[in-house]
Design a protein around this motif. Structure first.
Motif, PDB file in Angstrom:
ATOM      1  N   TYR A 296     -54.648 -33.788 -89.659  1.00 14.75           N
ATOM      2  CA  TYR A 296     -55.256 -34.851 -88.847  1.00 14.75           C
ATOM      3  C   TYR A 296     -56.620 -34.431 -88.301  1.00 14.75           C
ATOM      4  CZ  TYR A 296     -50.955 -37.593 -88.917  1.00 14.75           C
ATOM      5  OH  TYR A 296     -49.892 -38.358 -89.315  1.00 14.75           O
ATOM      6  N   MET A 297     -56.873 -33.128 -88.251  1.00 19.22           N
ATOM      7  CA  MET A 297     -58.153 -32.645 -87.736  1.00 19.22           C
ATOM      8  C   MET A 297     -59.317 -33.032 -88.643  1.00 19.22           C
ATOM      9  SD  MET A 297     -57.843 -31.290 -84.833  1.00 19.22           S
ATOM     10  CE  MET A 297     -59.505 -30.648 -84.794  1.00 19.22           C
ATOM     11  N   ILE A 298     -59.014 -33.467 -89.869  1.00 19.77           N
ATOM     12  CA  ILE A 298     -60.071 -33.837 -90.813  1.00 19.77           C
ATOM     13  C   ILE A 298     -60.556 -35.261 -90.559  1.00 19.77           C
ATOM     14  CG2 ILE A 298     -60.687 -33.813 -93.280  1.00 19.77           C
ATOM     15  CD1 ILE A 298     -59.817 -31.158 -92.132  1.00 19.77           C
ATOM     16  N   LEU A 299     -59.867 -35.982 -89.686  1.00 19.33           N
ATOM     17  CA  LEU A 299     -60.226 -37.380 -89.427  1.00 19.33           C
ATOM     18  C   LEU A 299     -61.690 -37.574 -89.003  1.00 19.33           C
ATOM     19  CD1 LEU A 299     -57.073 -38.907 -87.695  1.00 19.33           C
ATOM     20  CD2 LEU A 299     -58.076 -39.550 -89.901  1.00 19.33           C
ATOM     21  N   PRO A 300     -62.278 -36.690 -88.170  1.00 18.49           N
ATOM     22  CA  PRO A 300     -63.687 -36.901 -87.808  1.00 18.49           C
ATOM     23  C   PRO A 300     -64.616 -36.962 -89.018  1.00 18.49           C
ATOM     24  CG  PRO A 300     -62.702 -35.313 -86.327  1.00 18.49           C
ATOM     25  CD  PRO A 300     -61.689 -35.584 -87.401  1.00 18.49           C
ATOM     26  N   MET A 301     -64.374 -36.109 -90.018  1.00 23.10           N
ATOM     27  CA  MET A 301     -65.199 -36.138 -91.227  1.00 23.10           C
ATOM     28  C   MET A 301     -64.966 -37.428 -92.015  1.00 23.10           C
ATOM     29  SD  MET A 301     -65.382 -33.393 -94.380  1.00 23.10           S
ATOM     30  CE  MET A 301     -63.746 -33.812 -95.022  1.00 23.10           C
ATOM     31  N   THR A 302     -63.692 -37.838 -92.128  1.00 23.44           N
ATOM     32  CA  THR A 302     -63.369 -39.054 -92.866  1.00 23.44           C
ATOM     33  C   THR A 302     -64.009 -40.277 -92.227  1.00 23.44           C
ATOM     34  OG1 THR A 302     -61.244 -38.082 -93.507  1.00 23.44           O
ATOM     35  CG2 THR A 302     -61.485 -40.463 -93.767  1.00 23.44           C
ATOM     36  N   ILE A 303     -63.898 -40.379 -90.918  1.00 22.28           N
ATOM     37  CA  ILE A 303     -64.469 -41.527 -90.192  1.00 22.28           C
ATOM     38  C   ILE A 303     -65.989 -41.509 -90.287  1.00 22.28           C
ATOM     39  CG2 ILE A 303     -64.745 -42.584 -87.922  1.00 22.28           C
ATOM     40  CD1 ILE A 303     -61.913 -41.511 -87.259  1.00 22.28           C
ATOM     41  N   ALA A 304     -66.590 -40.330 -90.107  1.00 22.16           N
ATOM     42  CA  ALA A 304     -68.054 -40.211 -90.191  1.00 22.16           C
ATOM     43  C   ALA A 304     -68.556 -40.626 -91.572  1.00 22.16           C
ATOM     44  CB  ALA A 304     -68.482 -38.781 -89.874  1.00 22.16           C
ATOM     45  N   SER A 305     -67.831 -40.209 -92.610  1.00 18.44           N
ATOM     46  CA  SER A 305     -68.209 -40.566 -93.974  1.00 18.44           C
ATOM     47  C   SER A 305     -68.074 -42.062 -94.219  1.00 18.44           C
ATOM     48  CB  SER A 305     -67.342 -39.784 -94.966  1.00 18.44           C
ATOM     49  OG  SER A 305     -67.684 -40.110 -96.294  1.00 18.44           O
ATOM     50  N   LEU A 306     -66.989 -42.653 -93.705  1.00 19.53           N
ATOM     51  CA  LEU A 306     -66.772 -44.093 -93.872  1.00 19.53           C
ATOM     52  C   LEU A 306     -67.873 -44.909 -93.209  1.00 19.53           C
ATOM     53  CD1 LEU A 306     -62.929 -44.628 -93.363  1.00 19.53           C
ATOM     54  CD2 LEU A 306     -64.290 -45.373 -95.322  1.00 19.53           C
ATOM     55  N   ILE A 307     -68.287 -44.496 -92.022  1.00 18.77           N
ATOM     56  CA  ILE A 307     -69.348 -45.217 -91.307  1.00 18.77           C
ATOM     57  C   ILE A 307     -70.698 -45.020 -91.989  1.00 18.77           C
ATOM     58  CG2 ILE A 307     -70.620 -45.353 -89.127  1.00 18.77           C
ATOM     59  CD1 ILE A 307     -68.011 -44.562 -87.707  1.00 18.77           C
ATOM     60  N   THR A 308     -70.930 -43.806 -92.477  1.00 23.80           N
ATOM     61  CA  THR A 308     -72.226 -43.473 -93.070  1.00 23.80           C
ATOM     62  C   THR A 308     -72.445 -44.144 -94.416  1.00 23.80           C
ATOM     63  OG1 THR A 308     -72.151 -41.315 -91.969  1.00 23.80           O
ATOM     64  CG2 THR A 308     -73.712 -41.559 -93.783  1.00 23.80           C
ATOM     65  N   THR A 309     -71.393 -44.271 -95.218  1.00 18.98           N
ATOM     66  CA  THR A 309     -71.539 -44.773 -96.589  1.00 18.98           C
ATOM     67  C   THR A 309     -72.220 -46.138 -96.663  1.00 18.98           C
ATOM     68  OG1 THR A 309     -69.663 -43.469 -97.386  1.00 18.98           O
ATOM     69  CG2 THR A 309     -70.291 -45.393 -98.697  1.00 18.98           C
ATOM     70  N   PRO A 310     -71.774 -47.166 -95.919  1.00 20.19           N
ATOM     71  CA  PRO A 310     -72.486 -48.449 -96.000  1.00 20.19           C
ATOM     72  C   PRO A 310     -73.888 -48.398 -95.398  1.00 20.19           C
ATOM     73  CG  PRO A 310     -70.784 -48.538 -94.308  1.00 20.19           C
ATOM     74  CD  PRO A 310     -70.581 -47.262 -95.056  1.00 20.19           C
ATOM     75  N   VAL A 311     -74.079 -47.548 -94.379  1.00 19.72           N
ATOM     76  CA  VAL A 311     -75.419 -47.396 -93.794  1.00 19.72           C
ATOM     77  C   VAL A 311     -76.374 -46.807 -94.819  1.00 19.72           C
ATOM     78  CG1 VAL A 311     -76.767 -46.238 -91.997  1.00 19.72           C
ATOM     79  CG2 VAL A 311     -74.514 -47.166 -91.450  1.00 19.72           C
ATOM     80  N   VAL A 312     -75.917 -45.782 -95.526  1.00 18.17           N
ATOM     81  CA  VAL A 312     -76.718 -45.179 -96.591  1.00 18.17           C
ATOM     82  C   VAL A 312     -77.042 -46.214 -97.667  1.00 18.17           C
ATOM     83  CG1 VAL A 312     -76.628 -43.552 -98.532  1.00 18.17           C
ATOM     84  CG2 VAL A 312     -75.983 -42.796 -96.246  1.00 18.17           C
TER      85      VAL A 312
END
Length: 450
Positions: A296-312
């Motif tokens: 579950y500690m990997i969630l910050p990376m997963t969430i950050a990637s999800l938010i960043t992908t459409p912005v990119v």
């Protein structure tokens, strides 16, 4: 009318993204169940992954070139149908050999994800980045849900994890047949580059088998032999392709600065990104967490990637790939350094956020965008095939090399810290490479066909 056509196309390729993501995200939790069902060893069970990856690599250049000749729709539907047949074969297999045959068919069918990106390039110009961003978010969301879906269905038997994909595959076949625009056969491709494909196939097969055995399952003599055959086949392939009228892969793209840089960043970047596979293990060892808690500690990376992908994706349409990749490389390098020295869960979480944002920027959709921007319709699919081969080869190499470099014993945290520090250096190099990109081209400078 054209907007309606685009809507139909997006419906097809997003459904295909869900199909491939379900398959890719639901296998790991059921490996033990399959192993017990067929009574195979741990080394043999890995071929559930290996077989699909191998046939994906081998079939990608063939299917890409066929789509150039016979049209996107025909080959997309063919791949979706092959994936459906492979899923049926796996779902109702009564032997491990039959299961592997099904996985091979699924690997061939999975080329539809490469064709989907090609179709985005064909029908979307000014909004390519935005569409690629949405495509990536769909895949990421399904990947996040996949293990939970698999964990629930395995209670009824591992077959159900594959059976659930049968209706999805059937829907993709029907949507592709009825919604994609009609294919037009190209008269440009009078012949097929079988010589190039044979030597490329030998090169892919030998390097893949070499990587599969890096964990020590094969003798040193066999490994050196495989490496030698790979180098020889690659040299012959390069020589054949230079003279081919219609090469199986557009190696001429490597003469262009942007696609050459993107190719190197893809291969090395996905090798480095394999370090993310071991973040939860590192968290478990460094902070004395249970493995389930560490996951579950990997969630910050997963969430950050999800938010960043459409912005990119949006930014790609506005400013191009260069600034995005440069910033992404810097952020990932900083994240890796912080992770290497992290002494608390707070610092660990900060590093994960930076790495999630950075990787989504430097080794995300920007690479697909560059290849779509630099290729015309007649070689767009083959360009994506080249990118896909580099991507998967880098991922396989990274997993094998980093896995052998890390110490998974109770006192092995120092090896993790050293590896992540070395990866920070790799991302610095990738950042410097990205500075060599030309930046966003004006509309008149883009290569556009059809």
């Amino acid at each position: 009318m054209f907007d309606n056509l685009r809507t139909k196309i997006l419906t097809v390729i997003f459904a295909g993204a869900i199909l491939i993501a379900i398959d890719g995200s639901t296998i790991s939790p059921i490996l033990e169940s399959i192993q017990q069902s067929f009574g195979v060893s741990e080394s043999v069970i890995t071929w559930i992954f290996n077989m699909e990856i191998l046939f994906l690599l081998l079939s990608t250049p063939i299917m890409a070139k066929l789509s150039d000749k016979y049209g996107r729709k025909n080959i997309y539907v063919l791949n979706a149908a092959l994936f459906l047949v492979g899923t049926l074969t796996v779902s109702f297999s009564q032997s491990f050999e039959m299961l592997l045959i099904g996985r091979a068919l699924q690997g061939i069918g999975a080329v539809l994800s490469v064709l989907a990106i090609t179709i985005i390039g064909d029908y979307f110009d000014e909004t390519r980045g935005t569409i690629l961003g949405a495509f990536g978010v769909i895949i990421a969301l399904v990947y996040a849900l996949g293990p939970a879906i698999s964990g629930f269905l395995v209670n009824f038997g591992w077959h159900w994890v594959f059976i659930i994909n049968i209706p999805v595959a059937a829907i993709v076949v029907l949507l592709g047949y009825y919604l994609l625009p009609e294919s037009k056969k190209s008269e440009k491709y009078a012949t097929f580059d079988w010589k190039g494909m044979i030597f490329l196939g030998i090169a892919i097969a030998t390097i893949a088998y070499f990587i599969f055995n890096l964990s020590g399952q094969a003798s040193t003599t066999l490994q050196y032999s495989l490496l030698g055959i790979f180098i020889l086949a690659l040299v012959i392939f390069w020589w054949v392709e230079r003279k081919a009228l219609e090469p199986i892969l557009p190696i001429g793209l490597l003469k262009k600065r942007d696609t050459l840089i993107a190719s190197v960043v893809t291969l090395v970047g996905y090798l480095a990104m394999a370090g993310t596979y071991y973040f939860s293990t590192f968290a478990s060892m460094a902070f004395s967490l249970s493995y389930s808690t560490a996951a579950y500690m990997i969630l910050p990376m997963t969430i950050a990637s999800l938010i960043t992908t459409p912005v990119v994706g949006k930014l790609l349409d506005k400013i191009g790939a260069k600034p995005i990749m440069v910033v992404g490389g810097v952020l990932t390098a900083i994240g890796m350094i912080i992770m290497s020295y992290s002494s608390s869960l707070y610092l660990f979480a900060v590093s994960l956020v930076l790495i999630g944002i950075g990787n989504a920027s430097i080794v995300g959709n920007a690479l697909y965008y560059i290849f779509l921007d630099e290729t015309g319709k007649s070689e767009r699919a083959s360009g994506q095939a080249l990118l896909n081969i580099l991507l998967n080869t880098g991922s396989l190499l990274g997993g094998a090399i980093l896995g052998s470099a890390l110490d998974f014993s109770a006192s092995g945290t120092s090896s993790f810290r050293h590896v992540y520090l070395y990866l920070a250096v790799v991302y610095v190099v990738l950042t410097l490479l990205s500075l060599g990109l030309r930046g966003k081209l004006s509309g008149g400078e883009k290569t556009v066909e059809g």
